[in-house]
Design a protein around this motif. Sequence first.
Motif, short mmCIF file in Angstrom:
data_model
loop_
_atom_site.label_atom_id
_atom_site.label_comp_id
_atom_site.label_asym_id
_atom_site.label_seq_id
_atom_site.Cartn_x
_atom_site.Cartn_y
_atom_site.Cartn_z
N ASP A 36 0.84 -1.21 0.00
CA ASP A 36 0.00 0.00 0.00
C ASP A 36 0.87 1.26 0.00
O ASP A 36 0.57 2.23 -0.68
CB ASP A 36 -0.95 0.02 1.20
N ASP A 37 1.97 1.23 0.77
CA ASP A 37 2.90 2.36 0.78
C ASP A 37 3.52 2.56 -0.60
O ASP A 37 3.62 3.69 -1.09
CB ASP A 37 4.02 2.15 1.81
N LEU A 38 3.95 1.46 -1.23
CA LEU A 38 4.53 1.55 -2.57
C LEU A 38 3.53 2.14 -3.56
O LEU A 38 3.87 3.01 -4.36
CB LEU A 38 4.98 0.17 -3.08
N ASP A 70 4.23 10.20 -7.21
CA ASP A 70 5.44 10.60 -7.93
C ASP A 70 5.07 11.18 -9.29
O ASP A 70 4.50 10.50 -10.14
CB ASP A 70 6.36 9.39 -8.10
N MET A 71 5.40 12.41 -9.51
CA MET A 71 5.08 13.08 -10.77
C MET A 71 6.16 12.87 -11.83
O MET A 71 6.04 13.38 -12.94
CB MET A 71 4.88 14.57 -10.52
N HIS A 72 7.22 12.12 -11.50
CA HIS A 72 8.34 11.97 -12.41
C HIS A 72 8.47 10.57 -12.98
O HIS A 72 9.40 10.30 -13.72
CB HIS A 72 9.64 12.38 -11.71
N GLY A 73 7.56 9.64 -12.63
CA GLY A 73 7.55 8.31 -13.23
C GLY A 73 8.55 7.33 -12.66
O GLY A 73 8.88 6.34 -13.32
N HIS A 74 9.05 7.55 -11.44
CA HIS A 74 9.96 6.59 -10.83
C HIS A 74 9.23 5.29 -10.53
O HIS A 74 8.02 5.27 -10.36
CB HIS A 74 10.52 7.13 -9.51
N ARG A 75 9.99 4.20 -10.46
CA ARG A 75 9.46 2.92 -10.02
C ARG A 75 9.90 2.70 -8.58
O ARG A 75 11.07 2.92 -8.24
CB ARG A 75 9.99 1.77 -10.87
N TYR A 76 8.98 2.25 -7.76
CA TYR A 76 9.26 1.96 -6.35
C TYR A 76 9.05 0.47 -6.15
O TYR A 76 7.99 -0.06 -6.48
CB TYR A 76 8.32 2.75 -5.44
N SER A 79 13.74 0.31 -3.21
CA SER A 79 14.47 0.76 -4.41
C SER A 79 13.63 1.80 -5.10
O SER A 79 12.42 1.61 -5.29
CB SER A 79 14.70 -0.40 -5.38
N VAL A 80 14.27 2.89 -5.48
CA VAL A 80 13.62 3.93 -6.27
C VAL A 80 14.44 4.04 -7.55
O VAL A 80 15.62 4.38 -7.50
CB VAL A 80 13.57 5.28 -5.52
N VAL A 81 13.80 3.75 -8.67
CA VAL A 81 14.50 3.69 -9.94
C VAL A 81 13.94 4.78 -10.85
O VAL A 81 12.72 4.94 -10.95
CB VAL A 81 14.32 2.30 -10.59
N PRO A 82 14.82 5.53 -11.53
CA PRO A 82 14.32 6.56 -12.45
C PRO A 82 13.50 5.95 -13.58
O PRO A 82 13.62 4.76 -13.86
CB PRO A 82 15.59 7.21 -13.00
#
Length: 186
Positions: free
Chosen positions: A17-19, A26-32, A41-44
Amino acid sequence: MSAEAIGRLMPAIVTLDDLTAMIRADMHGHRYETSTQGALSVVPPPDGDHAKIATRLMSWLLKAGWPEDQLMQVAGIRIPSPTGFAGRIPDLTVWSTDPGNAVWYDVQGLLLVIEIISPGSEATDQVTKVAEYATVGIPLYWMVARDTANTVTMHRLVNGAYQVVDQKPLRWLLNSEPGNHLPMEH
């Protein structure tokens, strides 16, 4: 928001749920993603070459007759962990049946996970995810390298562990029949 503020607000255990909330905010499209050990992990966002590789693979499967409802790009999958569930977002997944509509999918019916290795994700894709995906019994795991050939390393689950069964350039793979590499259970 500063890194200090984020650190104060970070929960002790990051749930699916947090992910989901992080991804939506996220307005920049990162993957969590979270590992089974609870590492966040936070990936661009992927670059254009990454997206083209995923599109070529999906097109290859569609042209071979794989139903579009059994192919998914960036679908979240839930992996059992000591703290509940870890969450991974593979680049492409192939399912034995339509997995339905969810934010996080159970791995039942998941035949193949494909990860396109991005700069900075090498260790996660080549070590951590290999172990996690094998533990939950995903029959096939492919990694696409970002070398000049976009080498595809194909793993098959044998006795609970992945074994490399083939390595081919992406161009070669896309000129072959998918049925030669994965079960065509569609």
